[in-house]
Design a protein around this motif. Structure first.
Motif, short mmCIF file in Angstrom:
data_model
loop_
_atom_site.label_atom_id
_atom_site.label_comp_id
_atom_site.label_asym_id
_atom_site.label_seq_id
_atom_site.Cartn_x
_atom_site.Cartn_y
_atom_site.Cartn_z
N LEU A 174 -11.58 5.98 1.24
CA LEU A 174 -10.44 5.11 0.94
C LEU A 174 -10.29 4.72 -0.52
O LEU A 174 -9.20 4.47 -1.01
N GLN A 175 -11.44 4.35 -1.01
CA GLN A 175 -11.70 3.66 -2.36
C GLN A 175 -11.85 4.81 -3.32
O GLN A 175 -11.71 4.38 -4.67
N ASN A 224 -14.26 6.93 -3.58
CA ASN A 224 -15.69 7.23 -4.13
C ASN A 224 -16.05 8.65 -3.67
O ASN A 224 -17.28 9.14 -4.21
N ALA A 234 -13.60 0.57 10.35
CA ALA A 234 -13.24 0.20 9.03
C ALA A 234 -14.16 0.37 7.91
O ALA A 234 -13.89 0.70 6.82
N GLU A 235 -15.47 -0.08 8.38
CA GLU A 235 -16.46 0.10 7.38
C GLU A 235 -16.89 1.54 6.82
O GLU A 235 -16.81 1.82 5.85
N GLN A 236 -16.81 2.51 7.75
CA GLN A 236 -17.37 3.80 7.50
C GLN A 236 -16.24 4.48 6.64
O GLN A 236 -16.53 5.64 5.94
N ASP A 237 -15.00 4.16 6.78
CA ASP A 237 -13.83 4.68 5.87
C ASP A 237 -13.79 4.32 4.39
O ASP A 237 -12.96 4.78 3.74
N LYS A 238 -14.58 3.33 4.21
CA LYS A 238 -14.27 2.72 2.74
C LYS A 238 -14.34 3.51 1.49
O LYS A 238 -13.73 3.42 0.64
N TRP A 288 0.63 -1.14 0.10
CA TRP A 288 -0.03 -0.05 -0.15
C TRP A 288 0.88 1.31 -0.02
O TRP A 288 0.44 2.31 -0.29
#
Length: 501
Positions: A306-307, A309, A299-303, A177
């Motif tokens: 970080l992706q 979108n 983790a879920e709320q950051d996706k 990464w």
């Protein structure tokens, strides 16, 4: 349930480096902007720093703060953060898919560090850049004057050098990464040459070389062996990182995960020793554990961010874990592991300090507050400085799928600088108290001078801007009689007991 601890004045591990209780501020999420820096905030000082945050950092007494990254540093141009703010460029941060205004750079962060009473631990970019930029950054920061970069610092308003001693040679260069990821051999070569150039500029500095970013990496621990083979006599510390999660939603198993940290430290300590022997060196290299914490709640709320979108937002909420009571016990055990291994772990940085997986949280324009993990970090920093004692723990155990025979009682002990004897205890048993018996060999301390406990909360209990219910209270019924400390540790509890003369 009964457990015993044996502590003796003559059996010690090492002096604890105060920098074991350091932290980390990265240009990530709201760590900087609306974290430490918010010019429009009601508590902001003339330089735009939040005084409420400074007060909480000073309460902890953070000895060092790592900056500016982290993953951020591997594509960072430090020159973007100097000179008039109106002339500084806005850059796209490839690490966290956000935009960076560069309104805060080295001058501003140095001013904040001075106000907060913390020393700077600076990182250089060995991802997208290299040796030349690193030695220029060092010259700008540390050279007294009469050279291009030091005179530019003076022209930008800082006459005296900051004289920063601790420098990181990149960040997590083993990670796919990472911008500019390298093989161990590639990184070992550039790290050695950069170290050589930086030491030619300033012989007083200490250098940290990148170790594995996690013991889960496929290259661990061969990475450390290769990198240290290139750099051993040129560096002072090898950097390790580790984060803890409970994705399996098994609280008992979660509370045992600090034993994985113990194994990680012991393994790399062995690699260091083997390399020293191989090179027939008289030089010592230690561990800088400059990223550690619980990290999984957000983790879920950051996706989406970080992706990519959400485009390239400026200072969005990222990695804002809301810590619960279970995390108090985990962080307490992590700090215990560091104290017990003070002979090899000299530097630690809880990642991070404000808003981003942090003990301190803020509301933009609103209050700052203490997360649950604030307290074991606070007590370690305030009362865990001195000499680490080589204690022995006899406790009932439990098994997990990653380790067998994990002790329900986790503990460390410090012969503190102020003359007190300080014990840090974690009862990992979720349902039973521990009747504790501590033998105090050779110590004349016999009076309980401080007793703090965090217990009785639901494991998911949290603090927030409207209140901090998860907080320590005074412990009860601890006694010292005939050289023995007795106390009851409630189920699922963190407790610090200090004994004075």
């Amino acid at each position: 349930m009964r457990a015993t601890v044996t502590a003796h004045r003559d059996y010690t591990v090492a002096e604890i480096d105060p920098r074991l209780y350091g932290s980390f501020v990265e240009h990530l999420g709201r760590a900087v902007y609306t974290g430490i820096y918010e010019p429009d905030h009601p508590t902001a000082d003339a330089d735009g720093f939040r005084q409420d945050v400074i007060d909480l950092v000073k309460e902890i007494d953070v000895p060092i703060t790592r900056y500016p990254g982290g993953n951020f540093v591997s594509a960072y141009n430090w020159e973007d953060g100097i000179g008039p703010k109106e002339d500084r460029p806005v850059r796209l941060d490839l690490a966290w898919h956000t935009s960076e205004s560069n309104e805060v750079g080295i001058h501003e962060f140095a001013d904040w560090a001075e106000k907060a009473g913390t020393e700077m631990m600076l990182a250089v970019n060995l991802g997208s850049r290299g040796l030349d930029e690193a030695r220029n950054f060092l010259e700008y920061v540390n050279h007294p004057g009469g050279s291009y970069w030091s005179d530019l610092r003076k022209a930008n308003g800082r006459d005296a050098p900051w004289d920063v001693k601790l420098w990181c040679l990149g960040n997590e260069m083993d990670g796919p990464w990472q911008i500019g990821q390298k093989t161990a051999a590639e990184y070992g070569r550039i790290a050695f040459e950069t170290a050589k150039a930086m030491r030619a500029s300033d012989k007083s500095i200490e250098l940290v070389v990148c170790g594995s970013s996690s013991p889960k990496m496929a290259t661990y621990p061969e990475w450390e062996a290769t990198v240290l083979d290139y750099t051993y006599d040129a560096v002072d510390y090898v950097s390790l990182h580790m984060y803890f999660d409970d994705h399996d939603a098994n609280p008992q198993s979660f509370l045992g995960k600090s034993v994985l940290l113990d194994d990680y430290i012991d393994t790399i300590a062995a690699v260091i020793k083997q390399t020293k022997t191989k090179k027939r060196s008289s030089h010592d290299v230690y561990i800088s554990f400059d990223e550690w914490n619980v990290w999984y709640h957000s983790a879920e709320q950051d996706k989406a961010i970080l992706q990519g979108n959400e485009g390239w937002p400026f200072a969005p909420p990222l990695l804002e874990d809301t810590y619960d009571f279970a995390d108090v016990l985990q962080v307490g055990s992590i700090i215990n592991s560091f104290i017990r291994r003070a002979d090899v772990v000299k530097i630690g940085c809880l990642a991070q300090l404000v808003n981003v997986i942090a003990p301190i949280m803020t509301v933009k324009g609103g209050p700052a507050w203490r997360q649950t993990i604030f307290y074991p970090y606070l007590y370690g920093s305030q009362y865990g400085r001195g000499t680490s004692l080589d204690i022995r723990i006899d406790s009932p155990t439990f098994d997990t799928d990653f380790a067998k025979g994990i002790k329900y009682l986790d503990a460390s002990a410090v012969a503190a600088d102020d003359g007190a004897l300080t014990f840090f205890f974690v009862n990992r048993n979720l349902s039973e108290p521990i009747e504790l018996d501590v033998a105090l060999g050779g110590f004349d301390q016999s009076k309980i001078i401080m007793d703090k406990v965090i217990e009785g909360f639901d494991l998911k209990a949290v603090n927030g801007p409207d209140g901090e219910p998860v907080a320590p209270t005074d412990g009860k019924n601890a006694t010292v009689t005939n050289g023995r400390l007795s106390a009851t540790l409630p189920p699922a509890s963190y407790r610090m007991i200090r004994i004075g003369a």
